[in-house]
Motif scaffolding. Structure first.
Motif, short mmCIF file in Angstrom:
data_model
loop_
_atom_site.label_atom_id
_atom_site.label_comp_id
_atom_site.label_asym_id
_atom_site.label_seq_id
_atom_site.Cartn_x
_atom_site.Cartn_y
_atom_site.Cartn_z
N THR A 20 0.83 -1.20 0.00
CA THR A 20 0.00 0.00 0.00
C THR A 20 0.87 1.26 0.00
OG1 THR A 20 -1.79 -1.12 1.17
CG2 THR A 20 -1.79 1.28 1.25
N ILE A 21 0.43 2.25 -0.74
CA ILE A 21 1.01 3.60 -0.66
C ILE A 21 -0.11 4.55 -0.25
CG2 ILE A 21 2.01 5.53 -1.95
CD1 ILE A 21 3.52 3.56 -3.64
N GLU A 22 0.15 5.35 0.75
CA GLU A 22 -0.86 6.29 1.24
C GLU A 22 -0.74 7.62 0.50
OE1 GLU A 22 -1.23 6.67 5.53
OE2 GLU A 22 -0.01 4.86 5.74
N LEU A 23 -1.86 8.12 0.00
CA LEU A 23 -1.93 9.45 -0.60
C LEU A 23 -2.76 10.31 0.34
CD1 LEU A 23 -1.38 11.42 -2.88
CD2 LEU A 23 -3.33 10.46 -4.12
N VAL A 24 -2.08 11.17 1.09
CA VAL A 24 -2.71 11.96 2.14
C VAL A 24 -3.02 13.35 1.58
CG1 VAL A 24 -2.50 12.85 4.50
CG2 VAL A 24 -1.40 10.68 3.86
N THR A 25 -4.26 13.77 1.69
CA THR A 25 -4.67 15.10 1.24
C THR A 25 -4.93 16.01 2.44
OG1 THR A 25 -7.01 14.49 1.16
CG2 THR A 25 -5.70 14.14 -0.84
N SER A 26 -4.97 17.31 2.18
CA SER A 26 -5.22 18.29 3.25
C SER A 26 -6.36 19.20 2.83
CB SER A 26 -3.95 19.11 3.53
OG SER A 26 -4.20 20.10 4.51
N PRO A 27 -7.61 18.82 3.12
CA PRO A 27 -8.74 19.68 2.76
C PRO A 27 -8.71 21.03 3.46
CG PRO A 27 -9.45 17.89 4.19
CD PRO A 27 -8.04 17.60 3.79
N GLN A 28 -7.97 21.12 4.58
CA GLN A 28 -7.86 22.40 5.29
C GLN A 28 -7.06 23.42 4.47
OE1 GLN A 28 -7.27 19.42 6.56
NE2 GLN A 28 -8.45 19.19 8.45
N ALA A 29 -6.22 22.95 3.57
CA ALA A 29 -5.38 23.87 2.80
C ALA A 29 -6.13 24.58 1.69
CB ALA A 29 -4.18 23.11 2.21
N GLY A 30 -7.30 24.07 1.30
CA GLY A 30 -8.06 24.69 0.24
C GLY A 30 -9.04 23.71 -0.35
N SER A 31 -10.14 24.23 -0.88
CA SER A 31 -11.22 23.35 -1.33
C SER A 31 -10.82 22.50 -2.52
CB SER A 31 -12.44 24.18 -1.68
OG SER A 31 -12.15 25.07 -2.75
N MET A 32 -10.01 23.02 -3.43
CA MET A 32 -9.66 22.29 -4.64
C MET A 32 -8.30 21.62 -4.55
SD MET A 32 -9.94 23.58 -8.60
CE MET A 32 -11.66 24.01 -8.40
N SER A 33 -7.51 21.93 -3.53
CA SER A 33 -6.16 21.39 -3.45
C SER A 33 -6.17 19.87 -3.34
CB SER A 33 -5.41 22.01 -2.26
OG SER A 33 -6.07 21.71 -1.04
N SER A 34 -7.11 19.32 -2.58
CA SER A 34 -7.19 17.86 -2.43
C SER A 34 -7.44 17.19 -3.77
CB SER A 34 -8.28 17.48 -1.44
OG SER A 34 -7.99 17.96 -0.15
N ARG A 35 -8.34 17.77 -4.54
CA ARG A 35 -8.65 17.19 -5.85
C ARG A 35 -7.45 17.29 -6.78
NH1 ARG A 35 -13.76 18.88 -9.77
NH2 ARG A 35 -13.18 17.58 -11.56
N LEU A 36 -6.76 18.43 -6.78
CA LEU A 36 -5.59 18.59 -7.64
C LEU A 36 -4.49 17.61 -7.27
CD1 LEU A 36 -5.42 22.50 -7.88
CD2 LEU A 36 -6.13 20.90 -9.67
N VAL A 37 -4.28 17.41 -5.98
CA VAL A 37 -3.26 16.46 -5.54
C VAL A 37 -3.64 15.05 -5.94
CG1 VAL A 37 -2.20 15.41 -3.50
CG2 VAL A 37 -2.38 17.89 -3.66
N THR A 38 -4.90 14.68 -5.70
CA THR A 38 -5.35 13.32 -6.03
C THR A 38 -5.25 13.05 -7.52
OG1 THR A 38 -6.88 13.34 -4.15
CG2 THR A 38 -7.28 11.72 -5.87
N GLU A 39 -5.79 13.97 -8.32
CA GLU A 39 -5.76 13.77 -9.77
C GLU A 39 -4.35 13.89 -10.33
OE1 GLU A 39 -8.52 16.45 -11.53
OE2 GLU A 39 -10.30 15.39 -10.78
N GLY A 40 -3.53 14.74 -9.71
CA GLY A 40 -2.17 14.93 -10.21
C GLY A 40 -1.27 13.73 -9.95
N PHE A 41 -1.46 13.04 -8.83
CA PHE A 41 -0.57 11.93 -8.48
C PHE A 41 -1.11 10.57 -8.88
CE2 PHE A 41 1.49 15.05 -5.79
CZ PHE A 41 2.83 14.70 -5.91
#
Length: 450
Positions: A125-146
């Motif tokens: 397993t590799i964990e992809l950790v997002t931070s919704p506190q950093a901004g509403s779209m940042s989590s989506r950009l990180v998820t889709e980008g990686f």
């Protein structure tokens, strides 16, 4: 002029708002993300009886850092788990990739498990950790980008594991051992072995509008500062006799008090400074009534008050310098340019260059940084509160300085507001009745003079 102005405002609003926020993925550059390699490696027995140490986590980390950073969209930074936690806590990164301790061991255990040997067949397993506190779209950009990069990592690892399984099968067959056929399911797992576990660093509390709470709060602050300044300007100018005061059917013109433009600015700004403190207090009461979490309430009050004072200084400054045009200038500066460059909807790193530059001079951006820090990041100074505070003070100082320089110049060029240059007759009406040809006309002239 009025219809042209309406057309211009509509065109400019869409051009700026969608121009800044319409395609964030096309403008991503150096978005900071952490990568943590906790893999402890594994020792693998070779068919010839020797053993080999495998450090697949290190290989994955090096591959991701090179490929991702070469694209220029992300700035993938290797960190320890403690450093990554601090970076997420302070909002310095938008997410993290974590390679767990047993990554190599689980990966290599898939080979014997697929051909009937030891191993439980659990996928790495590799964990992809997002931070919704950093901004509403940042989590989506990180998820889709990686996601594509992690899929590539899994595919490359799958080639290694498939090749290793083939070698094991051949070695056993040469040794005369019976080897079971590799099932279709096992083949599929070997080809795509990595399971990506995507989850948030911290779950958002209820009442935070799915992470948009700081932005919504900042929008209200902007509205209070801008519309409050316009309302104060209208009423104060009416009381000073600069413009008539109209309330429903009531229409009244007060006696003109010809203050200098600079004095009128400080009078209006003083009213806004005093009233905005009460406004923020009632905003916090309303937030309490709707169960919005407000940690560090004192700092939330102060940063909100400072923001309204700054926004009112900018609005009143534009009204003082631009007159009626200041209304449109305020809307363009604070709303049309401020909303897309705030960094709340789309991270600054994913904005076009022009809007990324604008964020440095927009009060909404600094308000959001400070409010987000207070609500989500424990009011750490380096998480946005310090930058937001100094940014607001700088905009406030520049606004006051511009008014202090230009307002006296306008007074010298055209006289004080409410008085026509060179005369004290505010209405520019003839002081004596015009010559008339008859009683009726003379009466009309008398009424006009009166």
């Amino acid at each position: 002029m009025p219809p042209l102005l309406v057309v211009f405002v509509g065109f400019l609003g869409i051009l700026l708002y969608l121009g800044g926020l319409g395609s964030p993925a096309d403008h991503m550059r150096d978005m900071p993300v952490a990568i943590v390699n906790q893999d402890e490696g594994a020792t693998v027995e070779n068919p010839d009886g020797s053993s080999t140490d495998q450090e697949l986590g290190k290989e994955v980390t090096e591959t991701l850092v090179k490929e991702v950073n070469d694209s220029g969209e992300f700035d993938l930074q290797e960190m320890s788990m403690a450093d990554a936690h601090d970076a997420l806590t302070s909002g310095d990164v938008y997410g993290a990739i974590v390679v767990p301790k047993d990554f190599s061991q689980r990966s290599m255990d898939l080979i014997p498990a697929s051909i009937g040997g030891d191993g439980d067949g659990a996928q790495p397993t590799i964990e992809l950790v997002t931070s919704p506190q950093a901004g509403s779209m940042s989590s989506r950009l990180v998820t889709e980008g990686f996601t594509p990069a992690l899929e590539s990592v899994s595919s490359n690892l799958g080639e290694q594991l498939t090749s290793g399984a083939d070698q094991q099968v051949q070695a056993r067959q040469k040794a005369g051992q019976k080897v079971p056929d590799v099932t279709t399911v096992a083949q599929d797992i070997l080809k795509d072995p990595v399971n990506v576990d995507t989850h948030a660093w911290q779950d958002l509390d209820g009442g935070t509008a799915l992470g948009m709470g700081p932005f919504y709060w900042s929008i209200v602050v902007l509205v209070v500062g801008m519309t409050g300044s316009i309302a104060v300007t209208t009423l104060v100018d009416g009381i000073l006799g600069v413009v008539p005061v109209e309330m429903g059917p009531s229409f009244r013109k007060y006696r003109t008090v010809a203050l200098s433009r600079l004095a009128a600015f400080f009078l209006k700004w003083g009213i806004m400074i005093a009233s905005s403190a009460a406004a923020v207090g009632l905003m916090m009461l309303a937030a309490h009534l709707v169960n919005m979490p407000m940690p560090n309430g004192g700092l939330l009050f102060l940063i909100s008050w400072l923001s309204i004072c700054t926004i009112s200084a900018a609005t009143l400054g534009l009204l003082t310098v631009g007159g009626s045009a200041g209304l449109i200038l305020s809307m363009i500066y604070l709303i049309f340019l401020g909303l897309p460059s705030a960094g709340a909807v789309v991270p600054v790193e994913a904005l076009p260059d022009f809007f990324a530059w604008l964020s440095k001079i927009e009060p909404l951006h600094y308000t959001w940084l400070g409010v987000r820090d207070v609500l989500f990041f424990s009011a750490e100074p380096n998480a946005g509160l310090e930058q937001g505070t100094w940014g607001l003070f700088a905009i406030m100082g520049c606004s006051v300085l511009v008014v202090a320089v230009i307002a006296p110049l306008w007074d010298r060029l055209s006289g004080r507001r409410g008085l026509i240059h060179g005369t004290h007759n505010a209405h520019n009406v003839p002081s004596t009745p015009p010559e008339t040809d008859g009683p009726g006309t003379a009466a009309q002239g008398g009424r006009l003079s009166a």
